[in-house]
Motif scaffolding. Sequence first.
Motif, PDB file in Angstrom:
ATOM      1  N   PRO A 279       0.806  -1.221   0.000  1.00  0.00           N
ATOM      2  CA  PRO A 279       0.000   0.000   0.000  1.00  0.00           C
ATOM      3  C   PRO A 279       0.840   1.273   0.000  1.00  0.00           C
ATOM      4  N   ASP A 280       0.278   2.313  -0.603  1.00  0.00           N
ATOM      5  CA  ASP A 280       0.914   3.630  -0.522  1.00  0.00           C
ATOM      6  C   ASP A 280       0.231   4.523   0.514  1.00  0.00           C
ATOM      7  N   HIS A 281      -0.837   4.026   1.145  1.00  0.00           N
ATOM      8  CA  HIS A 281      -1.493   4.707   2.260  1.00  0.00           C
ATOM      9  C   HIS A 281      -1.832   3.647   3.303  1.00  0.00           C
ATOM     10  N   VAL A 282      -1.455   3.892   4.577  1.00  0.00           N
ATOM     11  CA  VAL A 282      -1.786   2.953   5.649  1.00  0.00           C
ATOM     12  C   VAL A 282      -2.211   3.721   6.893  1.00  0.00           C
ATOM     13  N   PHE A 283      -3.105   3.099   7.666  1.00  0.00           N
ATOM     14  CA  PHE A 283      -3.648   3.716   8.873  1.00  0.00           C
ATOM     15  C   PHE A 283      -3.871   2.617   9.906  1.00  0.00           C
ATOM     16  N   ALA A 284      -3.446   2.852  11.138  1.00  0.00           N
ATOM     17  CA  ALA A 284      -3.607   1.846  12.189  1.00  0.00           C
ATOM     18  C   ALA A 284      -4.035   2.502  13.492  1.00  0.00           C
ATOM     19  N   THR A 285      -4.866   1.790  14.242  1.00  0.00           N
ATOM     20  CA  THR A 285      -5.228   2.163  15.610  1.00  0.00           C
ATOM     21  C   THR A 285      -4.833   0.988  16.501  1.00  0.00           C
ATOM     22  N   PHE A 286      -4.154   1.273  17.596  1.00  0.00           N
ATOM     23  CA  PHE A 286      -3.662   0.189  18.431  1.00  0.00           C
ATOM     24  C   PHE A 286      -3.791   0.567  19.900  1.00  0.00           C
ATOM     25  N   GLU A 287      -3.715  -0.456  20.763  1.00  0.00           N
ATOM     26  CA  GLU A 287      -4.021  -0.284  22.175  1.00  0.00           C
ATOM     27  C   GLU A 287      -2.882  -0.803  23.044  1.00  0.00           C
ATOM     28  N   TYR A 288      -2.538  -0.001  24.052  1.00  0.00           N
ATOM     29  CA  TYR A 288      -1.567  -0.397  25.061  1.00  0.00           C
ATOM     30  C   TYR A 288      -2.309  -0.799  26.339  1.00  0.00           C
ATOM     31  N   PRO A 289      -1.627  -1.509  27.231  1.00  0.00           N
ATOM     32  CA  PRO A 289      -2.221  -1.767  28.544  1.00  0.00           C
ATOM     33  C   PRO A 289      -2.519  -0.443  29.259  1.00  0.00           C
ATOM     34  N   GLY A 290      -3.546  -0.438  30.092  1.00  0.00           N
ATOM     35  CA  GLY A 290      -3.876   0.751  30.867  1.00  0.00           C
ATOM     36  C   GLY A 290      -4.745   1.753  30.133  1.00  0.00           C
ATOM     37  N   GLY A 291      -5.336   1.338  29.011  1.00  0.00           N
ATOM     38  CA  GLY A 291      -6.268   2.223  28.319  1.00  0.00           C
ATOM     39  C   GLY A 291      -5.626   3.286  27.452  1.00  0.00           C
TER      40      GLY A 291
END
Length: 430
Positions: A279-291
């Motif tokens: 891809p030439d465009h990427v988007f991610a949402t991710f989560e760490y411990p503790g909210g």
Amino acid sequence: MNLTPEQMATGRRNFLRTLAGVPAVAALGAAAVAKGPVRGERLRVGFIGVGGQGRALLSRVDHSVVEVKALADIRPDSLAAADEVLNKAKQPAAKHYVEYKDMLEHEDLEAIITAPPLWMHAEIVTTCLNAGKHVLCEKMMAKTREGYQAMADTARRNNKLLEIGYQRNYNPIYQSAYQGVMKSGALGEIYHIRLAWMRNGNWRRNQTPPSKDFDASKWGYPTWDHLANWRLYWKYSEGLFAELGSHQVNAANWFLGAAPTRVQAMGGVYRYKDGRELPDHVFATFEYPGGITGTFSSIESNAFDERYEAFFGTKGTLIIRNENDAMLFDEGDAAARPTGVEVAPKGAGAALETSETKPQQAGGNATQRAAAAATGAQTVSPSTYEINAFASAIRADTPLNCGPEKASHSASWTIAANEAMKSGQIVAIP
């Protein structure tokens, strides 16, 4: 990121004021760790992979600390270009090898600095470690989880050092931000981070083979384009999440003292429909411990936002922009909240160049210039710090900043982000 020049100036002053009395602030001017406690003669090093990134590292070698004895690359044009780098530094020519295993067999080397295409990291690094060499490997650690685990296990079994090339860990701006802002709790409780790396241009490299009879297939590349543009094919690359995103996630993990646990992602070939797979465009949402939730975005259609890491806390906001400019805003400071969209001066015209391939401007950015004035020191590339620290760790047993464990966390995030993008599912990060 819409900040006026006045707001950015305020943010820089806040950042420097917060660092008052913090020992790491001296490093902003490159005074603290330019060489480190390297004992004995220069470290004897061979380079494997002297393409664009390999030559960038070669150009940042401090030759009073490291002696470059040999170069290995399957491309004769890359070897010739590496010769020019050494010649410019007034260093003697290094011996050339096409096959890196021949270099390991015939050269008396203590360590290897390697920057080959990602799919070869695990094979090359484990071979070098088994040959008794310490290794500094360019990011990301490996293309697969099995690969990075094999690298870590091999280093441990052979009692050899393995460092992964995430140069933010050696950047004085980041070191000072971590010591003076993150560790001090100046931001309060953090629940969100935002990572962005925006560019406007084609990742494809229009290169010609070094000779008419050059055959890349003997090294696993069915066509010349697969070698010249390996970053655009899934067999060899993990794309923007690896080449750009893993840098920023690695730094975020360090600042937060944690690693993400799950990720969802989207992306595609939206602009450059030229036969590429990545891809030439990427988007991610991710989560760490503790909210704590993080986002990463990278596009190849607009460079206005450039690149930055932003940490949003209950007491303040830390922004590190373009790896050389840090700003701190108090959450109660209304001046930090833009009332309209005003475009601050930017250098986005060179958006396809990163800190890895483009030398820093003399004197650095505003944060660096202010700190350098206070310390009387000069700006030095974080990659030079990194290579010197690698040599010091070998010679004097000093600690390294990004060994296998830290690097494997960002590699795992990268692999999971691509899995999430392909599947459309939220993916747990091992």
